[in-house]
Structures are given as structure tokens and as C-alpha cells.
Write a protein that holds these residues in place. Structure first.
Motif, mmCIF file in Angstrom:
data_model
loop_
_atom_site.group_PDB
_atom_site.id
_atom_site.type_symbol
_atom_site.label_atom_id
_atom_site.label_comp_id
_atom_site.label_asym_id
_atom_site.label_seq_id
_atom_site.Cartn_x
_atom_site.Cartn_y
_atom_site.Cartn_z
ATOM 1 N N LEU A 18 -6.243 60.787 37.474
ATOM 2 C CA LEU A 18 -5.876 61.030 36.075
ATOM 3 C C LEU A 18 -4.393 61.353 35.975
ATOM 4 N N GLY A 19 -3.885 62.160 36.913
ATOM 5 C CA GLY A 19 -2.459 62.491 36.902
ATOM 6 C C GLY A 19 -1.592 61.262 37.086
ATOM 7 N N ARG A 20 -1.989 60.364 37.981
ATOM 8 C CA ARG A 20 -1.217 59.138 38.187
ATOM 9 C C ARG A 20 -1.200 58.285 36.933
ATOM 10 N N ARG A 21 -2.358 58.176 36.289
ATOM 11 C CA ARG A 21 -2.430 57.356 35.071
ATOM 12 C C ARG A 21 -1.563 57.938 33.963
ATOM 13 N N ARG A 22 -1.568 59.258 33.849
ATOM 14 C CA ARG A 22 -0.763 59.889 32.795
ATOM 15 C C ARG A 22 0.725 59.697 33.069
ATOM 16 N N ARG A 23 1.114 59.796 34.336
ATOM 17 C CA ARG A 23 2.525 59.571 34.670
ATOM 18 C C ARG A 23 2.938 58.128 34.392
ATOM 19 N N MET A 24 2.038 57.184 34.709
ATOM 20 C CA MET A 24 2.341 55.780 34.449
ATOM 21 C C MET A 24 2.484 55.508 32.956
ATOM 22 N N SER A 25 1.648 56.138 32.160
ATOM 23 C CA SER A 25 1.724 55.923 30.710
ATOM 24 C C SER A 25 3.026 56.472 30.137
ATOM 25 N N VAL A 26 3.509 57.582 30.703
ATOM 26 C CA VAL A 26 4.781 58.156 30.249
ATOM 27 C C VAL A 26 5.936 57.216 30.604
ATOM 28 N N LEU A 27 5.888 56.648 31.809
ATOM 29 C CA LEU A 27 6.957 55.736 32.239
ATOM 30 C C LEU A 27 7.018 54.483 31.376
ATOM 31 N N ARG A 28 5.854 54.053 30.898
ATOM 32 C CA ARG A 28 5.848 52.873 30.041
ATOM 33 C C ARG A 28 6.473 53.161 28.683
ATOM 34 N N THR A 44 -19.138 65.602 25.775
ATOM 35 C CA THR A 44 -17.905 65.855 26.528
ATOM 36 C C THR A 44 -16.939 64.680 26.447
ATOM 37 N N ILE A 45 -17.460 63.482 26.302
ATOM 38 C CA ILE A 45 -16.578 62.321 26.141
ATOM 39 C C ILE A 45 -15.690 62.475 24.909
ATOM 40 N N PHE A 46 -16.240 63.078 23.848
ATOM 41 C CA PHE A 46 -15.487 63.232 22.600
ATOM 42 C C PHE A 46 -14.685 64.530 22.542
ATOM 43 N N THR A 47 -14.957 65.474 23.440
ATOM 44 C CA THR A 47 -14.355 66.803 23.294
ATOM 45 C C THR A 47 -13.459 67.231 24.449
ATOM 46 N N SER A 48 -13.540 66.576 25.600
ATOM 47 C CA SER A 48 -12.779 67.028 26.759
ATOM 48 C C SER A 48 -11.280 66.843 26.539
ATOM 49 N N PRO A 49 -10.470 67.810 26.958
ATOM 50 C CA PRO A 49 -9.011 67.656 26.873
ATOM 51 C C PRO A 49 -8.554 66.440 27.679
ATOM 52 N N ARG A 50 -7.542 65.775 27.206
ATOM 53 C CA ARG A 50 -7.078 64.554 27.862
ATOM 54 C C ARG A 50 -6.502 64.810 29.249
ATOM 55 N N ASN A 51 -6.078 66.041 29.506
ATOM 56 C CA ASN A 51 -5.521 66.346 30.820
ATOM 57 C C ASN A 51 -6.575 66.897 31.784
ATOM 58 N N ALA A 52 -7.854 66.831 31.414
ATOM 59 C CA ALA A 52 -8.942 67.245 32.293
ATOM 60 C C ALA A 52 -9.679 66.018 32.797
ATOM 61 N N ALA A 53 -9.924 65.962 34.100
ATOM 62 C CA ALA A 53 -10.723 64.872 34.661
ATOM 63 C C ALA A 53 -12.172 65.047 34.232
ATOM 64 N N LEU A 54 -12.806 63.960 33.846
ATOM 65 C CA LEU A 54 -14.180 64.009 33.342
ATOM 66 C C LEU A 54 -15.121 63.356 34.350
ATOM 67 N N VAL A 55 -16.121 64.133 34.771
ATOM 68 C CA VAL A 55 -17.108 63.692 35.763
ATOM 69 C C VAL A 55 -18.495 63.854 35.155
#
Length: 374
Positions: free
Chosen positions: A364-374, A96-107
Motif C-alpha cells: 500500500l505504501g509503494r502504491r501511494r508513493r507511486m500515485s504521488v509521483l504521477r 470496512t471496504i467503505f469505511t477504512s482509512p486510505r492509508n490502512a491496509a485492508l485484509v
């Protein structure tokens, strides 16, 4: 929320039983998918009744880590588009580490306190590799008990993302049965070095000297009369066949747990917080166990928790359960039921996981938003 569980197989096991319980406990508005890397197994029907969708990828066991497995799991996860991917057991964790979509939280949930003792270097390398990948990609890692938590710390899992959630089971409302006259001992464990069947059989032989009427029932993959290694051990210990029931894979472990007078966990390593022991407490079946992980939380008296690889101590503990008075037995049942209600209710377990999913998804959503702002 759309949740995708990923697990190695659908055979009888603690991870699979937990997935079933969580799938039933989540709200009807949540969409639960269970992805089984291999083909159908003993618990497939039950998983299909609990979850909205069950997908069997049918990957051959020797190919679980191959590129084909990666491609097939990635394609399925993209089609499902889950909010959370929750993996169980090492192969599923790594895939799952290699296959999970980037917009899905991984637990991921840790169900172990240690892997094979026959090759400690390999075991350590695999553990460290899994811990490193978890630091890179996984939003949350859940240990099912203090022992599994210590394992996570030892192998470098991300401390700031590591927490503990007790395993849970459904708590039946029906009154528990009394002790049978047959002296019914049950082990619910697959044929594997970790489960230490030599230790179990030697302990049972010692128990037979005090309770010749006792019967040991073995249920789990490989525990049948066709297993020549197992039958050789039985013959070496000179245990009469009439004193054994070898059931192999069972589709209804809860039924045979409820019928047993005592559940025995004889493992020599690896156990964390066994689901079989939790299910036993829930129906009032006392537990005798080797001292691994959090197994001490399942035994209601100190004398029922014994050192690993000590068949004499294990045999004495089993004998104590079978030799006790009816009042003592009822007291054990009541203590077990209370412990299950207080600590191992699947409703509490599911609520804790759901809160963790929300937290991981928000982070995960916060991190993705921060990466877009950068």
C-alpha cells in the motif's frame, strides 16, 4: 503495528475465536483493537482479556448495512488510525471496504465455502458483489483452507491477492482425558439451516439404538429448550429429553469440548475449516463431520467423514467412535493432537498473518508513493 479487527458480533463462532487467538498471539508491542458491529455477546469478556481495546458499536442487526453503521465505523477507524484493518464475515467485509482509512491496509478472511442453499441466486449475487469490492479495495484476502480458497476463485476475489492461512488455536500442555462412560456427543453450532439440526438429530437417534446411554449436548445461539422449532424436531424424532442437553450460548466452549467424547459437525453447506473442530483436536476430542470444505482434515479416519444430509452415515460414524476399544480411542486422540500441533498452532497462524500484514502495508505504501509521483 496497530491492528483493527472488525467482526459482525461477539457471539460464539469460528471468526470470533480466531480473533481472540490472534489477539493473544501478537507481540505486546502491537496494539490490537477489536471492533464488534453489534452489542456485547458471549465472547465479549474473553475478547476484552485478549485485545488492548474492544469497541462495541451497538448497531441493531437490521441496520448493519445502513448509513448510520457506515458513519459510526468510519469515525471509529479514523480515531484508531490503524496500520491494518482485518475484517471477518460478509457484513464486516463490506462495511470496512467503505469505511477504512486510505492509508490502512485492508485484509479480509474468507470463512465459508458457500452461503444459503435456499436462495442460490441471491447467494451467488452477494458472493460476486463481495468479490468485486475486494478486487477494488482489499490488499489481501485470506482463505482459511482449500475449500474457502476455491470459493474465492469462484466468486471473483483477486487471485493475485488471495492466499491461504490455516486457522489456529492455543495448544494446551495438559494431558488429554480418557473417554467417559456416558457416551458424550457434542455439537457446537448455532441454530441455523447451515448447521442442519434435522440431520444431526436423526443421526443421534440412530446412535441411541446402539448406545442408549449416549447424551447429545447442543451449544450455540438458539440451542435451548425455548426454541420451539428445535423442540418440535426432538419430539418428531422421539428422542428422550434425558438424552439431550441444550445449553444455548456458552461462554466457555473449550471446557465442554474437552469434556466430550466426540465432537460432531453435521452441517449441510458452508463449512470451511471449523474452529470448533480444531479446538477439539487440540484437546484430544475426536471429530466426526460431514464432508464440506476442509473438514476432512479434522477427522482422523476416512469413515468419520460422511456425506452431508445423510443421517444414517453420520449415525454410523458416531457409533463407531463410541463402540471402539480404549486403545482405538487413544489412537484417535493422539492423531488429533499431532494434527493440531503440526497444522493448527495459533503461533504459526499468527506469524503467517503478521507477515501478510507487513506485506500488505508495504505494498500500500509503494502504491501511494507511486500515485504521488504521477
Amino acid at each position: 503495528m496497530r491492528i483493527a479487527f472488525v467482526v459482525n458480533d461477539a457471539d460464539t463462532g469460528g471468526a470470533q475465536t480466531l480473533i481472540e487467538g490472534l489477539s493473544r498471539a501478537f507481540a505486546a508491542s502491537d496494539e490490537v483493537h477489536v471492533i464488534v458491529l453489534l452489542g456485547r455477546g458471549a465472547l465479549s469478556d474473553r475478547l476484552e482479556q485478549a485485545a488492548h481495546h474492544v469497541h462495541h458499536l451497538g448497531i441493531e442487526k437490521r441496520s448493519v448495512g445502513a448509513l448510520d453503521a457506515v458513519r459510526r465505523l468510519r469515525a471509529l477507524l479514523r480515531r484508531i488510525a490503524p496500520d491494518v484493518v482485518h475484517s471477518h464475515l460478509l457484513q464486516a467485509d463490506l462495511l470496512t471496504i467503505f469505511t477504512s482509512p486510505r492509508n490502512a491496509a485492508l485484509v479480509s478472511t474468507l470463512h465459508t465455502t458457500g452461503m444459503t442453499t435456499s436462495d442460490p441466486l441471491r447467494s451467488r449475487m452477494i458472493g460476486l458483489l463481495a468479490g468485486w469490492f475486494a478486487r477494488v479495495r482489499t490488499q489481501r484476502v485470506v482463505a482459511c483452507g482449500a475449500g474457502a480458497l476455491a470459493y474465492g476463485f469462484r466468486y471473483g476475489y483477486p487471485r493475485t491477492r488471495l492466499s491461504t492461512v490455516d486457522n489456529g488455536t492455543e495448544l494446551p500442555e495438559a494431558a488429554v482425558a480418557g473417554r467417559s462412560k456416558a457416551g458424550s456427543i457434542l455439537t457446537l453450532a448455532r441454530w441455523h439451516p447451515m448447521k442442519d439440526y434435522p440431520n444431526l438429530l436423526r443421526a443421534f437417534k440412530a446412535t441411541l439404538s446402539a448406545h442408549p446411554e449416549a447424551v447429545l449436548t447442543c451449544a450455540g445461539s438458539g440451542t435451548n429448550w425455548d426454541n420451539q422449532e428445535l423442540t418440535r424436531l426432538i419430539e418428531e424424532e422421539q428422542i428422550p429429553r434425558r438424552s439431550l442437553k441444550l445449553l444455548g450460548v456458552t461462554t466457555e466452549p473449550r471446557v465442554i469440548i474437552a469434556e466430550a467424547d466426540v465432537l460432531v459437525i453435521a452441517s449441510s453447506y458452508g463449512e470451511a475449516l471449523p474452529m470448533a473442530g480444531i479446538e477439539a483436536l487440540a484437546v484430544g476430542t475426536p471429530v466426526v463431520s460431514t464432508d464440506l470444505g476442509d473438514c476432512g482434515r479434522l477427522t482422523m479416519k476416512p469413515e468419520f467423514l460422511v456425506p452431508p444430509r445423510d443421517p444414517e452415515a453420520l449415525g454410523r460414524a458416531l457409533t463407531r467412535v463410541l463402540s471402539g476399544s480404549e486403545a482405538e480411542y487413544r489412537s484417535l486422540q493422539a492423531a488429533g493432537r499431532e494434527a493440531a500441533t503440526r497444522h493448527f498452532d495459533i503461533a504459526k497462524c499468527a506469524a503467517a498473518y503478521y507477515a501478510l500484514y507487513l506485506d500488505a502495508r508495504d505494498e500500500l505504501g509503494r502504491r501511494r508513493r507511486m500515485s504521488v509521483l504521477r
